[in-house]
Write a protein that holds these residues in place. Structure first.
Motif, short mmCIF file in Angstrom:
data_model
loop_
_atom_site.label_atom_id
_atom_site.label_comp_id
_atom_site.label_asym_id
_atom_site.label_seq_id
_atom_site.Cartn_x
_atom_site.Cartn_y
_atom_site.Cartn_z
N GLU A 90 3.62 4.26 -19.07
CA GLU A 90 5.01 4.00 -18.73
C GLU A 90 5.21 2.79 -17.84
O GLU A 90 6.25 2.15 -17.86
N ARG A 91 4.22 2.43 -17.00
CA ARG A 91 4.34 1.36 -16.03
C ARG A 91 5.61 1.51 -15.20
O ARG A 91 6.46 0.60 -15.15
N PRO A 92 5.81 2.65 -14.53
CA PRO A 92 7.03 2.83 -13.76
C PRO A 92 7.02 1.98 -12.49
O PRO A 92 5.96 1.62 -11.98
N SER A 93 8.20 1.68 -11.99
CA SER A 93 8.31 0.93 -10.75
C SER A 93 8.08 1.87 -9.57
O SER A 93 8.05 3.09 -9.71
N SER A 94 7.93 1.27 -8.39
CA SER A 94 7.74 2.08 -7.19
C SER A 94 8.96 2.95 -6.91
O SER A 94 8.83 4.09 -6.46
N TYR A 127 -4.00 1.32 -9.61
CA TYR A 127 -3.66 2.71 -9.36
C TYR A 127 -4.93 3.55 -9.28
O TYR A 127 -5.93 3.28 -9.96
N GLY A 128 -4.85 4.59 -8.45
CA GLY A 128 -5.92 5.57 -8.35
C GLY A 128 -5.31 6.91 -7.98
O GLY A 128 -4.28 6.97 -7.29
N ALA A 129 -5.91 7.99 -8.44
CA ALA A 129 -5.35 9.33 -8.19
C ALA A 129 -6.48 10.28 -7.81
O ALA A 129 -7.64 10.11 -8.22
N LYS A 143 -1.12 3.33 -4.95
CA LYS A 143 -0.77 2.07 -5.60
C LYS A 143 -1.02 0.92 -4.64
O LYS A 143 -0.44 0.88 -3.55
N LEU A 144 -1.88 0.00 -5.03
CA LEU A 144 -2.14 -1.22 -4.26
C LEU A 144 -1.60 -2.40 -5.05
O LEU A 144 -1.97 -2.59 -6.21
N SER A 145 -0.73 -3.18 -4.41
CA SER A 145 -0.08 -4.30 -5.08
C SER A 145 -0.58 -5.60 -4.50
O SER A 145 -0.83 -5.71 -3.29
N CYS A 146 -0.71 -6.59 -5.37
CA CYS A 146 -1.07 -7.94 -4.96
C CYS A 146 -0.25 -8.89 -5.83
O CYS A 146 -0.63 -9.18 -6.97
N GLY A 147 0.89 -9.34 -5.31
CA GLY A 147 1.79 -10.13 -6.12
C GLY A 147 2.41 -9.28 -7.22
O GLY A 147 2.95 -8.20 -6.97
N SER A 148 2.31 -9.75 -8.45
CA SER A 148 2.85 -9.01 -9.60
C SER A 148 1.84 -8.06 -10.21
O SER A 148 2.18 -7.33 -11.15
N ILE A 153 0.87 -1.17 0.00
CA ILE A 153 0.00 0.00 0.00
C ILE A 153 0.91 1.22 0.00
O ILE A 153 1.60 1.48 0.99
N GLU A 154 0.93 1.97 -1.10
CA GLU A 154 1.84 3.10 -1.24
C GLU A 154 1.08 4.31 -1.76
O GLU A 154 0.20 4.18 -2.61
N LEU A 155 1.44 5.48 -1.24
CA LEU A 155 0.84 6.73 -1.68
C LEU A 155 1.95 7.68 -2.10
O LEU A 155 2.86 7.98 -1.30
N PHE A 156 1.90 8.14 -3.34
CA PHE A 156 2.88 9.08 -3.88
C PHE A 156 2.19 10.43 -4.06
O PHE A 156 1.11 10.50 -4.64
N ALA A 157 2.82 11.49 -3.56
CA ALA A 157 2.25 12.84 -3.63
C ALA A 157 3.06 13.68 -4.61
O ALA A 157 4.29 13.67 -4.58
N PHE A 158 2.35 14.40 -5.49
CA PHE A 158 2.96 15.26 -6.50
C PHE A 158 2.37 16.66 -6.36
O PHE A 158 1.15 16.81 -6.28
#
Length: 259
Positions: free
Chosen positions: A241-245, A45-47, A36-41, A9-14
């Motif tokens: 782009e599918r960028p990584s965390s 995403y939500g903004a 960004k919510l991850s479950c395995g691979s 569970i990650e939140l990125f602020a811009f």
């Protein structure tokens, strides 16, 4: 529905900073969040707009309710948020709306991966069956041509074996037919088609795949940006782009993770 639990569970602020205008004491900062919510691979995403004013919102405090998703599968988390199991939706309307959208995107991503796996299995099975059928048809054609098929031709030399050519042609036709049928059945579930559609939609809206305060400020310089446009731009850039965390962390102005 996958039984695997959420793994991140990650939140990125811009930040998008607008210079102070006439009669304004300080410049205004709009802070947008990308959850960004991850479950395995798989990842969803939500903004949304976190805050608008002189002091940007603290992403740790803003997303504190996300910690309740720990230990849940995506399906369980979606059901719990929709049913307001914790009784906090009234106090955290924006947060739970963002969680709901992100979980829905994660569930779609998982279904897309399952559809892609079924597509690959279907293509492999169709190619194998098509090859076997073509080889059987080739052997039948050799038998009908008589002894000259495996021995010498009437004009001297060995007669060409047509079974290999027929088999290859049969395999190609079978694979093409299976691929066309799978494309028709999968429809918008194809990840490549989805990414292409997002890129086209982003181009139509004039979206720029820019992250971070400086990049975002450059992208909107000279024109006013609507608070409703930036979340769409963030999602379009992520889909393209599918960028990584780690890449998102480098571009973000603030970051927090619950696990």
């Amino acid at each position: 529905m996958s039984e695997r639990k959420l793994s991140g569970i990650e939140l990125f602020a811009f930040d998008v900073v607008e210079e102070a205008g006439a009669g304004e004491p300080r410049r205004i900062t709009r802070r947008y969040g990308l959850l960004k919510l991850s479950c395995g691979s798989a990842a969803g995403y939500g903004a949304c707009l976190l805050s608008e004013g002189f002091a940007p919102a603290d992403p740790v405090r803003w997303s504190a309710c996300c910690r309740r998703l720990r230990g849940l599968t995506p399906g369980e988390a979606a059901s719990a948020a929709a049913a307001d199991r914790w009784g906090e939706c009234e106090h955290h309307t924006a947060q739970y709306a963002l969680i709901g959208r992100t979980l829905a995107d994660l569930l779609r991503a998982q279904e897309t991966r399952r559809a892609s796996a079924r597509l690959l299995l279907g293509l492999g099975a169709a190619g194998l069956l098509g090859g076997l059928a073509a080889r059987a048809a080739g052997r039948g054609a050799d038998a009908l041509r008589g002894p000259a098929a495996g021995g010498r031709a009437q004009g001297g030399g060995y007669a060409p074996l047509l079974s290999a050519r027929h088999a290859a042609h049969g395999e190609v036709c079978a694979v093409r037919g299976a691929a066309a049928a799978a494309d028709r059945a999968a429809g918008p579930a194809s990840s490549a088609g989805g990414a292409r559609a997002v890129r086209e939609a982003g181009a139509d809206r004039g979206a720029e795949p820019a992250f971070g305060g400086r990049a975002a400020a450059e992208s909107v310089r000279g024109r006013a940006i609507s608070p409703d446009d930036m979340p769409g731009q963030l999602l379009a850039a992520v889909a393209a782009e599918r960028p990584s965390s780690f890449d998102l962390m480098d571009r973000a102005d603030a970051y927090c993770a619950w696990f």
